[in-house]
Design a protein around this motif. Structure first.
Motif, PDB file in Angstrom:
ATOM      1  N   PRO A  17      64.847 -11.167  91.521  1.00 27.91           N
ATOM      2  CA  PRO A  17      65.487 -11.440  90.551  1.00 27.91           C
ATOM      3  C   PRO A  17      64.156 -12.748  90.248  1.00 27.91           C
ATOM      4  O   PRO A  17      64.853 -13.471  88.991  1.00 27.91           O
ATOM      5  CB  PRO A  17      67.164 -12.402  90.573  1.00 27.91           C
ATOM      6  N   GLY A  18      64.218 -13.380  91.839  1.00 30.56           N
ATOM      7  CA  GLY A  18      63.258 -14.794  91.774  1.00 30.56           C
ATOM      8  C   GLY A  18      61.402 -14.209  91.258  1.00 30.56           C
ATOM      9  O   GLY A  18      60.860 -15.433  90.620  1.00 30.56           O
ATOM     10  N   LEU A  19      61.030 -13.404  91.536  1.00 32.66           N
ATOM     11  CA  LEU A  19      60.681 -12.651  90.196  1.00 32.66           C
ATOM     12  C   LEU A  19      60.392 -13.231  88.676  1.00 32.66           C
ATOM     13  O   LEU A  19      59.477 -13.580  88.191  1.00 32.66           O
ATOM     14  CB  LEU A  19      59.224 -11.271  91.388  1.00 32.66           C
ATOM     15  N   ARG A  20      61.365 -12.149  88.306  1.00 35.27           N
ATOM     16  CA  ARG A  20      61.038 -12.094  87.245  1.00 35.27           C
ATOM     17  C   ARG A  20      61.496 -13.453  86.530  1.00 35.27           C
ATOM     18  O   ARG A  20      60.983 -13.326  85.345  1.00 35.27           O
ATOM     19  CB  ARG A  20      62.398 -11.332  87.210  1.00 35.27           C
ATOM     20  N   ALA A  21      62.089 -14.306  87.511  1.00 31.20           N
ATOM     21  CA  ALA A  21      62.182 -15.959  86.854  1.00 31.20           C
ATOM     22  C   ALA A  21      61.037 -16.381  86.720  1.00 31.20           C
ATOM     23  O   ALA A  21      60.552 -17.656  86.140  1.00 31.20           O
ATOM     24  CB  ALA A  21      63.026 -16.579  87.945  1.00 31.20           C
ATOM     25  N   LEU A  22      60.368 -16.116  87.778  1.00 32.36           N
ATOM     26  CA  LEU A  22      58.779 -17.496  87.435  1.00 32.36           C
ATOM     27  C   LEU A  22      58.195 -16.695  86.571  1.00 32.36           C
ATOM     28  O   LEU A  22      56.948 -17.304  86.429  1.00 32.36           O
ATOM     29  CB  LEU A  22      57.888 -16.405  89.582  1.00 32.36           C
ATOM     30  N   ILE A  23      58.183 -15.399  86.537  1.00 31.68           N
ATOM     31  CA  ILE A  23      57.642 -14.190  85.262  1.00 31.68           C
ATOM     32  C   ILE A  23      57.848 -14.955  83.910  1.00 31.68           C
ATOM     33  O   ILE A  23      57.037 -15.411  82.578  1.00 31.68           O
ATOM     34  CB  ILE A  23      57.480 -13.164  84.735  1.00 31.68           C
ATOM     35  N   ARG A  24      58.844 -15.876  83.872  1.00 31.85           N
ATOM     36  CA  ARG A  24      59.390 -16.380  82.846  1.00 31.85           C
ATOM     37  C   ARG A  24      58.473 -17.733  82.692  1.00 31.85           C
ATOM     38  O   ARG A  24      58.297 -18.233  81.413  1.00 31.85           O
ATOM     39  CB  ARG A  24      60.910 -16.941  82.618  1.00 31.85           C
ATOM     40  N   PHE A  25      58.744 -18.674  83.570  1.00 30.22           N
ATOM     41  CA  PHE A  25      58.636 -19.614  84.106  1.00 30.22           C
ATOM     42  C   PHE A  25      56.857 -19.277  83.481  1.00 30.22           C
ATOM     43  O   PHE A  25      56.596 -20.813  83.035  1.00 30.22           O
ATOM     44  CB  PHE A  25      58.702 -20.382  85.035  1.00 30.22           C
ATOM     45  N   MET A  26      56.248 -18.721  84.471  1.00 30.91           N
ATOM     46  CA  MET A  26      54.550 -18.764  84.110  1.00 30.91           C
ATOM     47  C   MET A  26      54.748 -18.196  82.428  1.00 30.91           C
ATOM     48  O   MET A  26      52.813 -18.618  82.474  1.00 30.91           O
ATOM     49  CB  MET A  26      53.820 -17.981  85.220  1.00 30.91           C
ATOM     50  N   SER A  27      54.957 -18.219  82.178  1.00 32.39           N
ATOM     51  CA  SER A  27      54.589 -17.073  80.373  1.00 32.39           C
ATOM     52  C   SER A  27      54.256 -18.584  79.401  1.00 32.39           C
ATOM     53  O   SER A  27      54.000 -18.899  78.419  1.00 32.39           O
ATOM     54  CB  SER A  27      55.814 -16.445  80.123  1.00 32.39           C
ATOM     55  N   GLU A  28      55.151 -19.402  80.208  1.00 23.74           N
ATOM     56  CA  GLU A  28      55.579 -20.782  79.389  1.00 23.74           C
ATOM     57  C   GLU A  28      54.195 -21.315  79.495  1.00 23.74           C
ATOM     58  O   GLU A  28      53.492 -22.902  78.277  1.00 23.74           O
ATOM     59  CB  GLU A  28      56.078 -21.554  80.054  1.00 23.74           C
ATOM     60  N   ILE A  29      53.630 -21.337  80.227  1.00 27.33           N
ATOM     61  CA  ILE A  29      52.169 -22.194  80.650  1.00 27.33           C
ATOM     62  C   ILE A  29      50.679 -21.035  79.847  1.00 27.33           C
ATOM     63  O   ILE A  29      49.733 -21.709  80.195  1.00 27.33           O
ATOM     64  CB  ILE A  29      52.088 -22.465  82.260  1.00 27.33           C
TER      65      ILE A  29
END
Length: 257
Positions: A17-29
């Motif tokens: 889940p930590g990686l999946r959340a990071l993917i979402r955050f980084m997709s904004e950038i």
């Protein structure tokens, strides 16, 4: 203007889940490409695969329909970064982001961390890199509290560039309600693990061991990562992979060698 290319990896495995959340955050950038272990690799440090074969395959864990690319790798976190840079990516990434780790990588934990070793591997190759960890070991931890700080730190790193030879070790405190108080630039706290082994015997009579221990904080400074986390702040520690103890060179030169 072309979006930055962001390589995302971790040590808890590609489904964490930590990686999946990071993917979402980084997709904004920026444009995200994920290369992560196909199984948990916590505590692997900077291990690399030298006596076995490596496998990698393109996957689509969240059925993103091409919103980002992701690849699973049979190796360690450091292997994932090596493979991404040499074989998978069609150009050099603008930054490598590792995490979000399930649990703290503050103070001495950075030595053992697969999360940080992935970031350090990128740093060795000259790619700006940051490792992120949330101080909550629960699989279903609330990673949303880390989003604002992570996006801010990554955006600033892309804009200002990291100092040469420096990788950021970022830890986010566990917050029951609300968000962290802010972000503090810190030094690594002096601490260690008071370890012991739990000796047991299996049904066939063969002895085996479980590593256990207690975290021992030896540092009372208010400029450390452990102090920041204990007081509700995100800690940012600039970490270097040059392990030379430069301050000791002059003294060692006095030896009769």
């Amino acid at each position: 203007m072309e979006k930055p290319l962001i390589l995302v990896t971790n040590d808890d495995g590609i489904t964490a889940p930590g990686l999946r959340a990071l993917i979402r955050f980084m997709s904004e950038i920026g444009k995200v490409v994920v290369v992560a272990p196909d199984s948990p690799q916590s505590g692997m440090g900077h291990a690399i695969t030298v006596d076995n074969t490596l496998y990698s395959s393109k996957v689509d864990i969240d059925l993103t329909d091409g919103a980002f690319e992701e690849y699973s790798c049979s190796g360690t976190p450091a292997d994932c970064v090596k493979l991404a840079l040499q074989e998978i990516l069609d150009r050099r990434p603008d930054i490598c982001i590792s995490g979000i780790n399930h649990g703290s990588n503050a103070s001495i934990n950075v030595i053992y961390s697969g999360t940080m070793s992935a970031a350090i591997e990128a740093g060795i190759e000259g790619v700006p890199a940051i490792g992120f960890s949330l101080c909550d070991y629960a699989w279903d931890a609330n990673f949303e509290i880390a989003g604002e700080a992570i996006e801010s730190i990554v955006s600033e790193a892309l804009k200002n560039k990291l100092p040469k030879g420096v990788v950021l070790n970022v830890n986010i405190p566990k917050i029951e309600n609300g968000l962290p108080k802010g972000i503090k630039i810190c030094r690594q706290a002096r601490a260690n693990w008071k370890e012991k082994f739990d000796k047991r015997t299996n049904p066939r009579g063969k002895e085996y061991y479980w590593l256990t221990g207690e975290f021992e904080l030896l540092d009372k400074g208010e400029d450390t990562d452990e102090w920041a986390l204990a007081n509700g702040y995100v800690s940012v520690v600039p970490t270097q992979f040059d392990l030379t103890a430069h301050h000791a060179i002059q003294e060692l030169n006095t030896w009769d060698l």
